[in-house]
Scaffold this motif. Structure first.
Motif, mmCIF file in Angstrom:
data_model
loop_
_atom_site.group_PDB
_atom_site.id
_atom_site.type_symbol
_atom_site.label_atom_id
_atom_site.label_comp_id
_atom_site.label_asym_id
_atom_site.label_seq_id
_atom_site.Cartn_x
_atom_site.Cartn_y
_atom_site.Cartn_z
ATOM 1 N N PHE A 53 0.822 -1.214 0.000
ATOM 2 C CA PHE A 53 0.000 0.000 0.000
ATOM 3 C C PHE A 53 0.857 1.265 0.000
ATOM 4 C CE2 PHE A 53 -3.134 -3.054 1.699
ATOM 5 C CZ PHE A 53 -4.154 -2.827 0.797
ATOM 6 N N SER A 54 2.005 1.218 0.673
ATOM 7 C CA SER A 54 2.906 2.373 0.672
ATOM 8 C C SER A 54 3.450 2.630 -0.728
ATOM 9 C CB SER A 54 4.060 2.127 1.650
ATOM 10 O OG SER A 54 4.987 3.185 1.615
ATOM 11 N N ALA A 55 3.859 1.561 -1.411
ATOM 12 C CA ALA A 55 4.348 1.717 -2.784
ATOM 13 C C ALA A 55 3.230 2.222 -3.686
ATOM 14 C CB ALA A 55 4.895 0.386 -3.299
ATOM 15 N N ALA A 56 2.023 1.721 -3.477
ATOM 16 C CA ALA A 56 0.893 2.173 -4.288
ATOM 17 C C ALA A 56 0.643 3.660 -4.084
ATOM 18 C CB ALA A 56 -0.356 1.365 -3.940
ATOM 19 N N ALA A 57 0.745 4.124 -2.844
ATOM 20 C CA ALA A 57 0.564 5.558 -2.563
ATOM 21 C C ALA A 57 1.646 6.385 -3.236
ATOM 22 C CB ALA A 57 0.563 5.792 -1.050
ATOM 23 N N ARG A 58 2.878 5.904 -3.157
ATOM 24 C CA ARG A 58 3.994 6.637 -3.761
ATOM 25 C C ARG A 58 3.871 6.698 -5.283
ATOM 26 N NH1 ARG A 58 8.432 4.290 -5.221
ATOM 27 N NH2 ARG A 58 8.102 2.509 -3.855
ATOM 28 N N LEU A 59 3.216 5.672 -5.857
ATOM 29 C CA LEU A 59 3.081 5.613 -7.311
ATOM 30 C C LEU A 59 1.761 6.216 -7.806
ATOM 31 C CD1 LEU A 59 4.500 2.014 -7.807
ATOM 32 C CD2 LEU A 59 5.582 4.149 -8.518
ATOM 33 N N GLY A 60 1.035 6.877 -6.899
ATOM 34 C CA GLY A 60 -0.157 7.601 -7.327
ATOM 35 C C GLY A 60 -1.468 7.088 -6.789
ATOM 36 N N GLY A 61 -1.457 6.023 -6.028
ATOM 37 C CA GLY A 61 -2.694 5.502 -5.451
ATOM 38 C C GLY A 61 -3.180 6.339 -4.289
ATOM 39 N N ARG A 62 -4.449 6.256 -4.020
ATOM 40 C CA ARG A 62 -5.052 7.070 -2.952
ATOM 41 C C ARG A 62 -5.098 6.264 -1.647
ATOM 42 N NH1 ARG A 62 -10.009 7.982 -3.337
ATOM 43 N NH2 ARG A 62 -10.579 6.493 -4.965
ATOM 44 N N TYR A 63 -3.986 6.220 -0.943
ATOM 45 C CA TYR A 63 -3.908 5.471 0.304
ATOM 46 C C TYR A 63 -3.255 6.299 1.400
ATOM 47 C CZ TYR A 63 -5.055 1.339 -2.445
ATOM 48 O OH TYR A 63 -5.697 0.427 -3.274
ATOM 49 N N GLU A 64 -3.726 6.079 2.616
ATOM 50 C CA GLU A 64 -3.169 6.690 3.812
ATOM 51 C C GLU A 64 -3.032 5.574 4.841
ATOM 52 O OE1 GLU A 64 -4.708 10.618 5.363
ATOM 53 O OE2 GLU A 64 -5.461 9.238 6.897
ATOM 54 N N ILE A 65 -1.842 5.380 5.375
ATOM 55 C CA ILE A 65 -1.544 4.217 6.200
ATOM 56 C C ILE A 65 -1.433 4.602 7.667
ATOM 57 C CG2 ILE A 65 0.166 2.415 6.668
ATOM 58 C CD1 ILE A 65 0.886 2.566 3.673
ATOM 59 N N HIS A 66 -2.101 3.832 8.522
ATOM 60 C CA HIS A 66 -2.022 3.994 9.967
ATOM 61 C C HIS A 66 -1.720 2.634 10.595
ATOM 62 C CE1 HIS A 66 -3.912 8.087 10.233
ATOM 63 N NE2 HIS A 66 -4.406 7.709 9.078
ATOM 64 N N ILE A 67 -0.945 2.654 11.662
ATOM 65 C CA ILE A 67 -0.729 1.453 12.470
ATOM 66 C C ILE A 67 -1.245 1.757 13.869
ATOM 67 C CG2 ILE A 67 0.933 -0.204 13.376
ATOM 68 C CD1 ILE A 67 2.830 0.555 11.145
ATOM 69 N N CYS A 68 -2.112 0.896 14.363
ATOM 70 C CA CYS A 68 -2.639 1.102 15.708
ATOM 71 C C CYS A 68 -2.480 -0.191 16.507
ATOM 72 C CB CYS A 68 -4.104 1.535 15.672
ATOM 73 S SG CYS A 68 -5.222 0.296 14.996
ATOM 74 N N SER A 69 -2.618 -0.082 17.815
ATOM 75 C CA SER A 69 -2.610 -1.244 18.695
ATOM 76 C C SER A 69 -3.783 -1.099 19.655
ATOM 77 C CB SER A 69 -1.288 -1.338 19.459
ATOM 78 O OG SER A 69 -1.147 -0.263 20.359
ATOM 79 N N PRO A 70 -4.182 -2.168 20.321
ATOM 80 C CA PRO A 70 -5.346 -2.066 21.206
ATOM 81 C C PRO A 70 -5.235 -0.965 22.249
ATOM 82 C CG PRO A 70 -4.846 -4.375 20.811
ATOM 83 C CD PRO A 70 -3.734 -3.580 20.179
ATOM 84 N N ASP A 71 -4.029 -0.754 22.808
ATOM 85 C CA ASP A 71 -3.878 0.253 23.868
ATOM 86 C C ASP A 71 -3.014 1.447 23.472
ATOM 87 O OD1 ASP A 71 -1.400 -0.882 23.788
ATOM 88 O OD2 ASP A 71 -1.447 -1.714 25.817
ATOM 89 N N GLY A 72 -2.565 1.492 22.218
ATOM 90 C CA GLY A 72 -1.767 2.619 21.759
ATOM 91 C C GLY A 72 -0.290 2.507 22.058
ATOM 92 N N ARG A 73 0.124 1.445 22.721
ATOM 93 C CA ARG A 73 1.539 1.261 23.026
ATOM 94 C C ARG A 73 2.236 0.562 21.861
ATOM 95 N NH1 ARG A 73 1.098 -1.111 29.227
ATOM 96 N NH2 ARG A 73 0.038 0.723 30.135
ATOM 97 N N SER A 74 3.537 0.794 21.733
ATOM 98 C CA SER A 74 4.304 0.066 20.733
ATOM 99 C C SER A 74 4.286 -1.415 21.078
ATOM 100 C CB SER A 74 5.735 0.600 20.669
ATOM 101 O OG SER A 74 6.384 0.441 21.914
ATOM 102 N N VAL A 75 4.534 -2.260 20.093
ATOM 103 C CA VAL A 75 4.437 -3.698 20.299
ATOM 104 C C VAL A 75 5.757 -4.358 19.902
ATOM 105 C CG1 VAL A 75 1.956 -3.677 19.885
ATOM 106 C CG2 VAL A 75 3.514 -4.168 17.996
ATOM 107 N N THR A 76 6.010 -5.508 20.482
ATOM 108 C CA THR A 76 7.160 -6.318 20.111
ATOM 109 C C THR A 76 6.676 -7.466 19.242
ATOM 110 O OG1 THR A 76 8.311 -5.788 22.173
ATOM 111 C CG2 THR A 76 9.095 -7.707 20.940
ATOM 112 N N THR A 77 7.185 -7.548 18.023
ATOM 113 C CA THR A 77 6.757 -8.585 17.091
ATOM 114 C C THR A 77 7.424 -9.915 17.446
ATOM 115 O OG1 THR A 77 8.530 -8.129 15.513
ATOM 116 C CG2 THR A 77 6.482 -6.855 15.288
ATOM 117 N N ALA A 78 7.008 -10.971 16.746
ATOM 118 C CA ALA A 78 7.524 -12.306 17.018
ATOM 119 C C ALA A 78 9.025 -12.394 16.805
ATOM 120 C CB ALA A 78 6.804 -13.325 16.135
#
Length: 337
Positions: free
Chosen positions: A44-69
């Protein structure tokens, strides 16, 4: 809610001109698989950079940063309750814990909250367990990583699991198989939104394939076939995969392996649970699906796969898939060229 100062603004290619961008929200959580998060977001980021209409957000249940696997710490933009406004697409990544029935605090409530105000919801890999746990998949078709399909079906009998598909669409809900299939799904969503030209440009930019329709198997025939211990049999399987159109009759295969046709048939049944002809047909069918998805004609496909005539290919598709080659090509040919 404004984003934290340390967080860059959402990436969009159309702010201030034309229709509002589509809001893509990734729901991150403790233990999520990193590539399940970053793979679709790169699309989606590449699509936005190439002219697509996208806005990207990352959220978590409590708003804190998360540690991935993988141990990587992932910053987020906001908590789910603070993610105000309409949402176009919700993305839910996977984690091994989800398949084990263990959900991080607030995850299922967050899925329900975001799904209630979004146009579509999509999961990657074991993220399907979160969608099912939130009650979104009852009465629907879905898929997940091949290792977990039986568990998903047993735990949620109200849904129908497709154990082989790369991704499945059922109305406004999308589920995908393991890891890289999330990229396939994201490309399909971009194509549905913005058309095949942009999706093709994104695939080219990311150096990934566009030839994998959702109905394609998670594994090729050779990859999902147990590797036989018999040396001559292994060599035959490699030869069939390398050139499906070659002469792979029982007689030709037996001669190549230095065995009698009867002995060869016995080996195939003992090691693979099928006949030589059955295995060759499966490989040729898969090759034909790929050729048709790439835009080849039925005639060329029949010749290049060794099936022979258009009519032979038609009978094979009807018998094994329940559709004609032309119908398959029309449905799955997208941005291969």
């Amino acid at each position: 809610m404004p984003l934290p100062r340390s967080t860059p603004p959402p990436r969009t290619a159309s702010a201030g001109r034309g229709p509002a961008p589509r809001r893509i929200v990734m729901l991150a959580f403790e233990g999520a698989r990193l590539l399940d998060v970053t793979g679709p977001l790169e699309v989606f980021s590449a699509a936005a950079r190439l002219g697509g209409r996208y806005e990207i957000h990352i959220c978590s249940p409590d708003g804190r940063s998360v540690t991935t696997a993988s141990g990587t710490r992932l910053a987020v933009d906001a908590a789910v309750p603070d993610t105000a406004g309409p949402v176009d697409t919700v993305l839910v990544p996977g984690a091994e814990e989800l398949a084990e029935g263990r959900f991080p605090p607030g995850l299922l409530d967050s899925v329900r909250a975001l799904a209630g105000r979004s146009r579509r919801v999509a999961s990657v890999c074991a993220g399907a367990f979160a969608l099912a746990g939130a009650g979104l998949l009852d009465g629907r078709r879905a898929t997940t990583h091949w290792r977990h399909t039986a568990t998903l079906a047993a735990r949620h009998p109200a849904l129908t699991v497709d154990p082989d598909a790369l991704y499945v669409r059922d109305g406004d809900l999308f589920t995908s198989a393991g890891v890289s299939a999330g990229i396939d799904l994201a490309l399909a969503l971009v194509e549905a939104d913005e058309g095949p030209d942009l999706a093709r440009e994104v695939a080219r930019d990311l150096v990934v394939f566009m030839q994998r329709p959702g109905g394609q198997s998670q594994f090729s025939v050779p990859a999902r076939t147990p590797r036989p211990r018999h040396d001559a049999l292994r060599a035959l399987l490699d030869a069939i995969a390398a050139d499906p159109a070659a002469d792979h009759s029982n007689t030709a295969l037996a001669a190549r392996a230095g065995l009698s046709p009867r002995h060869l048939t016995r080996l195939f049944r003992e090691h693979l649970g099928t006949t030589p002809a059955g295995y060759v047909e499966a490989v040729r069918l898969e090759a034909a699906q790929t050729f048709l998805a790439n835009g080849e004609t039925v005639t060329v496909t029949a010749r290049r796969t060794g099936v022979g005539s258009d009519e032979s290919l038609r009978r094979l598709f009807l018998r094994r898939l329940g559709v004609t080659p032309s119908a398959y090509r029309s449905r799955f040919h997208t941005t291969a060229r």
